[in-house]
Design an enzyme around this catalytic site. Structure first.
Site, short mmCIF file in Angstrom:
data_model
loop_
_atom_site.label_atom_id
_atom_site.label_comp_id
_atom_site.label_asym_id
_atom_site.label_seq_id
_atom_site.Cartn_x
_atom_site.Cartn_y
_atom_site.Cartn_z
N LYS A 135 -5.04 -7.38 22.09
CA LYS A 135 -5.91 -6.33 22.60
C LYS A 135 -6.27 -5.39 21.44
O LYS A 135 -5.52 -5.35 20.49
CB LYS A 135 -5.23 -5.59 23.74
CG LYS A 135 -3.93 -4.88 23.31
CD LYS A 135 -3.46 -3.91 24.31
CE LYS A 135 -3.93 -2.52 24.01
NZ LYS A 135 -3.30 -1.87 22.84
N HIS A 165 1.69 -6.83 25.57
CA HIS A 165 3.13 -6.95 25.27
C HIS A 165 3.99 -6.26 26.33
O HIS A 165 5.18 -6.54 26.43
CB HIS A 165 3.45 -6.47 23.85
CG HIS A 165 3.48 -4.99 23.66
ND1 HIS A 165 2.36 -4.25 23.46
CD2 HIS A 165 4.51 -4.11 23.64
CE1 HIS A 165 2.69 -2.98 23.32
NE2 HIS A 165 4.00 -2.86 23.43
N LYS A 169 8.13 -7.24 28.30
CA LYS A 169 9.32 -6.38 28.32
C LYS A 169 10.25 -6.86 29.43
O LYS A 169 9.81 -7.11 30.55
CB LYS A 169 8.94 -4.91 28.53
CG LYS A 169 8.23 -4.32 27.31
CD LYS A 169 8.01 -2.85 27.44
CE LYS A 169 7.08 -2.31 26.37
NZ LYS A 169 7.72 -1.91 25.14
N GLU A 203 4.60 8.69 24.52
CA GLU A 203 5.07 8.38 23.16
C GLU A 203 5.24 9.68 22.38
O GLU A 203 4.48 10.62 22.58
CB GLU A 203 4.03 7.53 22.43
CG GLU A 203 3.77 6.19 23.07
CD GLU A 203 2.76 5.41 22.25
OE1 GLU A 203 3.17 4.75 21.29
OE2 GLU A 203 1.57 5.48 22.57
N ASP A 222 -6.84 2.00 25.02
CA ASP A 222 -5.66 1.54 24.30
C ASP A 222 -4.48 1.26 25.24
O ASP A 222 -3.71 0.33 25.02
CB ASP A 222 -5.26 2.61 23.27
CG ASP A 222 -4.20 2.14 22.29
OD1 ASP A 222 -4.28 0.98 21.87
OD2 ASP A 222 -3.30 2.93 21.95
N HIS A 227 -2.04 -1.99 29.54
CA HIS A 227 -0.62 -1.84 29.90
C HIS A 227 -0.42 -1.16 31.27
O HIS A 227 0.32 -1.66 32.12
CB HIS A 227 0.12 -1.00 28.86
CG HIS A 227 0.00 -1.52 27.45
ND1 HIS A 227 -0.03 -2.87 27.17
CD2 HIS A 227 -0.09 -0.90 26.25
CE1 HIS A 227 -0.14 -3.02 25.85
NE2 HIS A 227 -0.18 -1.85 25.28
N LYS A 327 0.02 10.38 23.59
CA LYS A 327 0.69 10.40 22.29
C LYS A 327 1.18 11.83 22.03
O LYS A 327 0.66 12.78 22.59
CB LYS A 327 -0.27 9.97 21.19
CG LYS A 327 -0.74 8.53 21.36
CD LYS A 327 -0.80 7.81 20.05
CE LYS A 327 -1.25 6.36 20.21
NZ LYS A 327 -0.12 5.43 20.22
C1 BG6 Z 1 -0.01 -0.60 21.81
C2 BG6 Z 1 -0.94 0.54 21.51
O1 BG6 Z 1 -0.64 -1.56 22.61
O2 BG6 Z 1 1.14 -0.10 22.49
C3 BG6 Z 1 -0.25 1.62 20.70
O3 BG6 Z 1 -2.08 0.05 20.80
C4 BG6 Z 1 1.03 2.05 21.37
O4 BG6 Z 1 -1.11 2.73 20.51
C5 BG6 Z 1 1.89 0.84 21.75
O5 BG6 Z 1 1.74 2.89 20.48
C6 BG6 Z 1 3.08 1.26 22.59
O6 BG6 Z 1 3.93 0.17 22.75
P1 BG6 Z 1 5.48 0.39 23.02
O7 BG6 Z 1 6.01 -0.97 23.31
O8 BG6 Z 1 6.05 0.99 21.78
O9 BG6 Z 1 5.56 1.32 24.19
#
Ligand code: BG6
Length: 476
Positions: A135, A165, A169, A203, A222, A227, A327
């Protein structure tokens, strides 16, 4: 496995460490090879030396593990726009006649189409080939569909692995296990007993070195389009008839189709967008978004989103799904909170301000855990209640090594398992749902709401919930 974008951030930080873990765990076939490609000329030796340096902190295998892993890696210069490079790549791959070849496109999305065209031209799209698309796939429905069309000219849908991803998890799969492996929750998992659902992905990190990419993308594209909506599907979908890949994906698409559209007129009421300014994370000062590298002066890109989503079907009608991501928030936490309804008639005095005594909190990050809150009697000569919880610390409860999300998904690609990848129709539907929000924000003269780094986002995010007499679940 051929990694396009082999010198990029994703390959170094996630993909190669994941392959290294799989290697150390004995999960890679002895003959498996990794061809890392990049647009610059470099020797394999230099590439591996740089990789070793970049991965030094994350590596925990024995030195001989690294040496044998490094032996699997070859570096090749492949410019996505240079056909001669693909001729050489094809010769090298065909010389080994592998049964399975995985092409991982960890490049900027505008290179997906030329790379797939070249792979098709040199015959590397044979039935044993699989292509993994990172993505974001495009920046809206049209651009994502034109990439999908172009990839589909060379690869069949069952050769295409659109990676999200979050689906890799362990805790997300555990959510399925909890829901469909136990009879306990299903009777309660519906509008009659669930008052609301909250999903947070917060985050502490800012945009890091990805300012240029992020400024063109924003949090909705994003994190929400992919997600967060995938997590909504996992919470809300009906029980699939089996674990067959399309059985699960058929249920997920029904949820995406049932999401109530948030049209232009609803955007102000049901969404909040924010942008961080300077503040502190873990006591350390951090700059504001507009001061980060690669950000256009006066940019209106959002780094925070909160949305009230609703699912128009029998199970979920009237139950708000509050989604938020941002963020530079106060803490790194990803969790799903199911708020159950209150008792119909309270006979005990309550802890002050408690609105939903029964909550199931499924935490994905930083530690994986499941916690069920409920009320019990306070000890002693009193009839008052107090809140307590049943805690399941999943990482501590099993000594079995837990594969990371990328490791799990890469092994699934190698084994040809599509279940945890996003089907094209899911992606189309997710874009359809976010597009009116994106369009309204783009045309709006009102900029994103400012929030201080190290907080839970703009005040409007709390107001979004207070309109439903609720508040975000925030544990200390
Ligand atoms: C990614 C985003 O898909 O996921 C990032 O592009 C983000 O901006 C990240 O930081 C977060 O993934 P995780 O697994 O660290 O929560």
């Amino acid at each position: 496995m051929v990694l396009f974008g082999g010198t990029g951030d994703l390959a170094r930080r996630k993909l190669l460490p994941a392959l290294f873990c799989a290697h150390c765990a004995g999960q890679l076939h002895p003959d498996a090879r990794i061809v890392a490609t990049g647009s610059r000329a470099a020797s394999t030796q230099d590439y591996v030396a740089q990789l070793e340096e970049a991965m030094r902190e994350q590596r925990h295998g024995a030195p001989q593990d690294w040496a044998s892993f490094a032996n699997r890696i070859v570096y090749m210069q492949v410019d996505a726009l240079d056909p001669a490079h693909f001729d050489t790549l094809a010769q090298r791959i065909q010389a080994r006649s592998p049964q399975v070849v995985v092409f991982y496109l960890a490049t900027a999305p505008h290179l997906f189409v030329p790379v797939c065209e070249q792979l098709g031209r040199v015959g590397l799209n044979h039935p044993g080939a699989r292509v993994v698309l990172e993505k974001p796939l495009g920046h809206d429905l049209d651009s994502s569909e034109s990439i999908n069309d172009a990839v589909a000219r060379h690869f069949a849908e069952d050769q295409i692995y659109r990676i999200d991803h979050y689906l890799g998890k362990e805790s997300v799969q555990n959510l399925m296990a909890i829901r469909f492996g136990n009879a306990l929750f299903d009777p309660l998992w519906r509008r009659e007993w669930v008052r609301e659902v909250q999903i947070t992905i917060a985050e502490e990190l800012g945009v890091e070195a990805r300012g240029d990419f992020y400024d063109r993308t924003g949090a909705l594209r994003d994190m929400v389009q992919n997600h967060l909506l995938q997590l909504v599907c996992m919470v809300a979908m009906e029980p699939p008839a089996s674990l067959a890949e399309d059985a699960i994906r058929d249920e997920k698409i029904k949820i995406l189709k049932a999401l109530k559209p948030i049209l232009h007129r609803d955007v102000a009421e049901k969404t909040v967008r924010g942008q961080y300014h300077a503040g502190a994370i873990q006591g350390q000062p951090v700059p504001g978004y507009l001061q980060e590298q690669g950000i256009v002066a006066g940019s209106g890109t959002e780094t925070f989103v909160a949305i009230k989503a609703e699912i128009a079907n029998w199970r979920w009608a009237g139950v708000p799904f509050f989604l938020r991501t941002g963020k530079r928030m106060q803490a790194r936490v990803a969790e799903i909170v199911i708020h159950f309804r209150d008792v119909p008639h309270a006979i005990f005095p309550r802890p002050y301000g408690l609105t939903a005594p029964n909550r199931l909190v499924i935490r994905l990050q930083p530690q994986e855990s499941i916690r069920l809150y409920f009320l019990v009697k306070q000890p002693g000569d009193t009839v008052a209640l107090t809140q307590t919880s049943l805690d399941l610390d999943l990482a501590a409860s099993s000594k079995v090594r837990r594969a990371g999300a990328y490791e799990r998904l890469l092994l699934d690609v190698i084994r040809g398992r599509l279940g945890l990848f996003v089907r094209r129709d899911e992606q189309v539907q997710a874009w359809r749902w976010v597009e009116p929000i994106l369009d309204t924000w783009r045309d709006s003269p009102i900029p994103p709401k400012s929030y201080t780094s190290g907080t839970w986002g703009p005040a409007a995010s709390s107001a979004l919930l207070s309109r439903d007499a609720s508040s975000w679940h925030e544990e200390s």
